[in-house]
Structure formats: C-alpha cells, structure tokens
Design a protein around this motif. Structure first.
Motif, PDB file in Angstrom:
ATOM      1  N   ALA A 158       9.969   6.602 -22.481  1.00  0.00           N
ATOM      2  CA  ALA A 158       9.604   7.680 -21.562  1.00  0.00           C
ATOM      3  C   ALA A 158       8.101   7.659 -21.281  1.00  0.00           C
ATOM      4  O   ALA A 158       7.675   7.839 -20.135  1.00  0.00           O
ATOM      5  N   SER A 159       7.308   7.418 -22.309  1.00  0.00           N
ATOM      6  CA  SER A 159       5.857   7.368 -22.095  1.00  0.00           C
ATOM      7  C   SER A 159       5.471   6.150 -21.257  1.00  0.00           C
ATOM      8  O   SER A 159       4.566   6.229 -20.431  1.00  0.00           O
ATOM      9  N   VAL A 160       6.167   5.041 -21.425  1.00  0.00           N
ATOM     10  CA  VAL A 160       5.899   3.852 -20.614  1.00  0.00           C
ATOM     11  C   VAL A 160       6.257   4.122 -19.147  1.00  0.00           C
ATOM     12  O   VAL A 160       5.519   3.738 -18.238  1.00  0.00           O
ATOM     13  N   ALA A 161       7.375   4.797 -18.901  1.00  0.00           N
ATOM     14  CA  ALA A 161       7.765   5.130 -17.528  1.00  0.00           C
ATOM     15  C   ALA A 161       6.737   6.058 -16.884  1.00  0.00           C
ATOM     16  O   ALA A 161       6.351   5.868 -15.714  1.00  0.00           O
ATOM     17  N   ALA A 162       6.271   7.056 -17.630  1.00  0.00           N
ATOM     18  CA  ALA A 162       5.251   7.968 -17.108  1.00  0.00           C
ATOM     19  C   ALA A 162       3.951   7.217 -16.825  1.00  0.00           C
ATOM     20  O   ALA A 162       3.314   7.427 -15.780  1.00  0.00           O
ATOM     21  N   LEU A 163       3.565   6.339 -17.735  1.00  0.00           N
ATOM     22  CA  LEU A 163       2.356   5.542 -17.549  1.00  0.00           C
ATOM     23  C   LEU A 163       2.461   4.678 -16.303  1.00  0.00           C
ATOM     24  O   LEU A 163       1.519   4.581 -15.514  1.00  0.00           O
ATOM     25  N   PHE A 164       3.615   4.058 -16.104  1.00  0.00           N
ATOM     26  CA  PHE A 164       3.816   3.205 -14.928  1.00  0.00           C
ATOM     27  C   PHE A 164       3.644   4.016 -13.657  1.00  0.00           C
ATOM     28  O   PHE A 164       2.953   3.594 -12.724  1.00  0.00           O
ATOM     29  N   ASN A 165       4.262   5.193 -13.597  1.00  0.00           N
ATOM     30  CA  ASN A 165       4.151   6.033 -12.402  1.00  0.00           C
ATOM     31  C   ASN A 165       2.703   6.445 -12.150  1.00  0.00           C
ATOM     32  O   ASN A 165       2.230   6.425 -11.010  1.00  0.00           O
ATOM     33  N   ILE A 166       1.986   6.819 -13.191  1.00  0.00           N
ATOM     34  CA  ILE A 166       0.587   7.223 -13.043  1.00  0.00           C
ATOM     35  C   ILE A 166      -0.272   6.051 -12.568  1.00  0.00           C
ATOM     36  O   ILE A 166      -1.104   6.204 -11.664  1.00  0.00           O
ATOM     37  N   LEU A 167      -0.074   4.873 -13.156  1.00  0.00           N
ATOM     38  CA  LEU A 167      -0.874   3.716 -12.760  1.00  0.00           C
ATOM     39  C   LEU A 167      -0.575   3.276 -11.336  1.00  0.00           C
ATOM     40  O   LEU A 167      -1.482   2.837 -10.615  1.00  0.00           O
ATOM     41  N   MET A 168       0.661   3.404 -10.901  1.00  0.00           N
ATOM     42  CA  MET A 168       0.986   3.051  -9.517  1.00  0.00           C
ATOM     43  C   MET A 168       0.311   4.021  -8.543  1.00  0.00           C
ATOM     44  O   MET A 168      -0.216   3.610  -7.509  1.00  0.00           O
ATOM     45  N   ILE A 169       0.313   5.303  -8.868  1.00  0.00           N
ATOM     46  CA  ILE A 169      -0.372   6.281  -8.019  1.00  0.00           C
ATOM     47  C   ILE A 169      -1.867   5.998  -7.994  1.00  0.00           C
ATOM     48  O   ILE A 169      -2.501   6.002  -6.933  1.00  0.00           O
ATOM     49  N   LEU A 170      -2.433   5.732  -9.159  1.00  0.00           N
ATOM     50  CA  LEU A 170      -3.860   5.432  -9.247  1.00  0.00           C
ATOM     51  C   LEU A 170      -4.208   4.171  -8.469  1.00  0.00           C
ATOM     52  O   LEU A 170      -5.230   4.120  -7.772  1.00  0.00           O
ATOM     53  N   PHE A 171      -3.379   3.139  -8.556  1.00  0.00           N
ATOM     54  CA  PHE A 171      -3.621   1.904  -7.809  1.00  0.00           C
ATOM     55  C   PHE A 171      -3.700   2.189  -6.318  1.00  0.00           C
ATOM     56  O   PHE A 171      -4.593   1.719  -5.619  1.00  0.00           O
ATOM     57  N   HIS A 172      -2.748   2.986  -5.813  1.00  0.00           N
ATOM     58  CA  HIS A 172      -2.730   3.252  -4.372  1.00  0.00           C
ATOM     59  C   HIS A 172      -3.831   4.223  -3.945  1.00  0.00           C
ATOM     60  O   HIS A 172      -4.219   4.231  -2.780  1.00  0.00           O
ATOM     61  N   LEU A 173      -4.353   5.021  -4.862  1.00  0.00           N
ATOM     62  CA  LEU A 173      -5.519   5.847  -4.547  1.00  0.00           C
ATOM     63  C   LEU A 173      -6.782   4.990  -4.471  1.00  0.00           C
ATOM     64  O   LEU A 173      -7.646   5.214  -3.618  1.00  0.00           O
ATOM     65  N   LEU A 174      -6.894   4.002  -5.357  1.00  0.00           N
ATOM     66  CA  LEU A 174      -8.058   3.122  -5.361  1.00  0.00           C
ATOM     67  C   LEU A 174      -8.014   2.074  -4.261  1.00  0.00           C
ATOM     68  O   LEU A 174      -9.050   1.573  -3.829  1.00  0.00           O
ATOM     69  N   HIS A 175      -6.826   1.712  -3.816  1.00  0.00           N
ATOM     70  CA  HIS A 175      -6.632   0.690  -2.775  1.00  0.00           C
ATOM     71  C   HIS A 175      -5.764   1.266  -1.661  1.00  0.00           C
ATOM     72  O   HIS A 175      -4.597   0.892  -1.514  1.00  0.00           O
ATOM     73  N   PRO A 176      -6.318   2.169  -0.849  1.00  0.00           N
ATOM     74  CA  PRO A 176      -5.497   2.834   0.174  1.00  0.00           C
ATOM     75  C   PRO A 176      -4.973   1.886   1.256  1.00  0.00           C
ATOM     76  O   PRO A 176      -3.985   2.195   1.916  1.00  0.00           O
ATOM     77  N   ASP A 177      -5.604   0.738   1.444  1.00  0.00           N
ATOM     78  CA  ASP A 177      -5.151  -0.203   2.472  1.00  0.00           C
ATOM     79  C   ASP A 177      -4.075  -1.154   1.983  1.00  0.00           C
ATOM     80  O   ASP A 177      -3.563  -1.963   2.748  1.00  0.00           O
ATOM     81  N   ALA A 178      -3.716  -1.063   0.722  1.00  0.00           N
ATOM     82  CA  ALA A 178      -2.698  -1.960   0.162  1.00  0.00           C
ATOM     83  C   ALA A 178      -1.323  -1.615   0.717  1.00  0.00           C
ATOM     84  O   ALA A 178      -1.053  -0.472   1.111  1.00  0.00           O
ATOM     85  N   ASP A 179      -0.475  -2.609   0.744  1.00  0.00           N
ATOM     86  CA  ASP A 179       0.915  -2.420   1.164  1.00  0.00           C
ATOM     87  C   ASP A 179       1.554  -1.372   0.246  1.00  0.00           C
ATOM     88  O   ASP A 179       1.378  -1.425  -0.967  1.00  0.00           O
ATOM     89  N   PRO A 180       2.306  -0.412   0.792  1.00  0.00           N
ATOM     90  CA  PRO A 180       2.906   0.625  -0.054  1.00  0.00           C
ATOM     91  C   PRO A 180       3.832   0.073  -1.136  1.00  0.00           C
ATOM     92  O   PRO A 180       4.057   0.723  -2.152  1.00  0.00           O
ATOM     93  N   PHE A 181       4.364  -1.130  -0.930  1.00  0.00           N
ATOM     94  CA  PHE A 181       5.266  -1.720  -1.908  1.00  0.00           C
ATOM     95  C   PHE A 181       4.561  -2.677  -2.860  1.00  0.00           C
ATOM     96  O   PHE A 181       5.196  -3.281  -3.713  1.00  0.00           O
ATOM     97  N   GLN A 182       3.248  -2.820  -2.707  1.00  0.00           N
ATOM     98  CA  GLN A 182       2.503  -3.713  -3.587  1.00  0.00           C
ATOM     99  C   GLN A 182       2.408  -3.092  -4.971  1.00  0.00           C
ATOM    100  O   GLN A 182       2.150  -1.901  -5.116  1.00  0.00           O
ATOM    101  N   MET A 183       2.624  -3.912  -5.986  1.00  0.00           N
ATOM    102  CA  MET A 183       2.533  -3.443  -7.362  1.00  0.00           C
ATOM    103  C   MET A 183       1.508  -4.293  -8.090  1.00  0.00           C
ATOM    104  O   MET A 183       1.671  -5.500  -8.205  1.00  0.00           O
ATOM    105  N   SER A 184       0.469  -3.647  -8.549  1.00  0.00           N
ATOM    106  CA  SER A 184      -0.529  -4.338  -9.349  1.00  0.00           C
ATOM    107  C   SER A 184      -1.149  -3.328 -10.293  1.00  0.00           C
ATOM    108  O   SER A 184      -1.901  -2.457  -9.868  1.00  0.00           O
ATOM    109  N   ILE A 185      -0.820  -3.441 -11.543  1.00  0.00           N
ATOM    110  CA  ILE A 185      -1.414  -2.544 -12.534  1.00  0.00           C
ATOM    111  C   ILE A 185      -2.156  -3.359 -13.584  1.00  0.00           C
ATOM    112  O   ILE A 185      -2.672  -2.801 -14.541  1.00  0.00           O
ATOM    113  N   ALA A 186      -2.258  -4.680 -13.374  1.00  0.00           N
ATOM    114  CA  ALA A 186      -2.930  -5.536 -14.345  1.00  0.00           C
ATOM    115  C   ALA A 186      -4.402  -5.186 -14.474  1.00  0.00           C
ATOM    116  O   ALA A 186      -4.982  -5.346 -15.548  1.00  0.00           O
TER     117      ALA A 186
END
Length: 112
Positions: free
Chosen positions: A80-108
């Motif tokens: 559950a904590s990993v799922a929450a972390l994933f959701n938070i990091l995906m939101i943060l990624f798209h806040l930091l990279h607003p021009d990225a494709d909405p389906f792009q996934m990069s949390i590395a």
C-alpha cells in the motif's frame, strides 16, 4: 517463482465479468484460458506494457524483490505504501515536467 503461469488461472477467474487479465502466451494451457484472459502478442495491448513498466520502476526504486516480512498485514502495508509512493511520484513528475506526455512514466530521477 518456479510456478507455471497456468496455476494462476483460478485467480484470474475470480475477476471474470469485472475485469480482464492481460497476459502473454506463457499463460495459455492445453485446457484453455479463462474467458476474461486476453493473450497478448508482442506489441498489442500496450496497457499491459504500462503495468509492467510501473512494476519494473517500483521494483528498482522500492526494492520490491527484497520483501521479507513474515506477516500478511506487513506485506499489505508495504504494498500500500509503494502504491501511494508511486502515485505521488507520478504527480510530482508531471508537475516538474508539464510538457511531458501525460502517459510518460519516469520516476527514476527520484531514486536516491
């Protein structure tokens, strides 16, 4: 591990009528596959690849291959904590990279 994929047929049948199960050709068996199981050739059902990429990212960043908890409640809490972390990091990624494709996934970039 060390289990044939066809052993998961009863598990996927529990979700019949409510969802589909996307699987590769290793999931097939001589007895057939559940009706809600869709066998995917390479390059089809790209939704399946999104799920696999997500699991791969979380395995690397959160060390999911090293879960040694002995109680089911601890494993559920960890997942559950990993799922929450994933959701938070995906939101943060798209806040930091607003021009990225909405389906792009990069949390590395958040891996320490």
């Amino acid at each position: 591990m060390n289990t044939a994929e066809k052993e998961f047929h009863p598990l996927s049948q529990q979700f019949s009528g409510g969802s589909i199960v996307l699987a590769d050709y290793g999931f097939r068996s001589k007895d057939g596959v559940p009706e809600n199981c869709k066998l995917c050739a390479k390059g089809t059902w790209n939704d399946r690849m999104s799920v696999e990429i997500s699991f791969s990212l979380m395995t690397v960043i959160c060390g999911l291959k090293r879960i040694h908890h002995r109680l089911q409640a601890y494993i559920q809490a960890r997942l559950a904590s990993v799922a929450a972390l994933f959701n938070i990091l995906m939101i943060l990624f798209h806040l930091l990279h607003p021009d990225a494709d909405p389906f792009q996934m990069s949390i590395a970039e958040f891996s320490l």
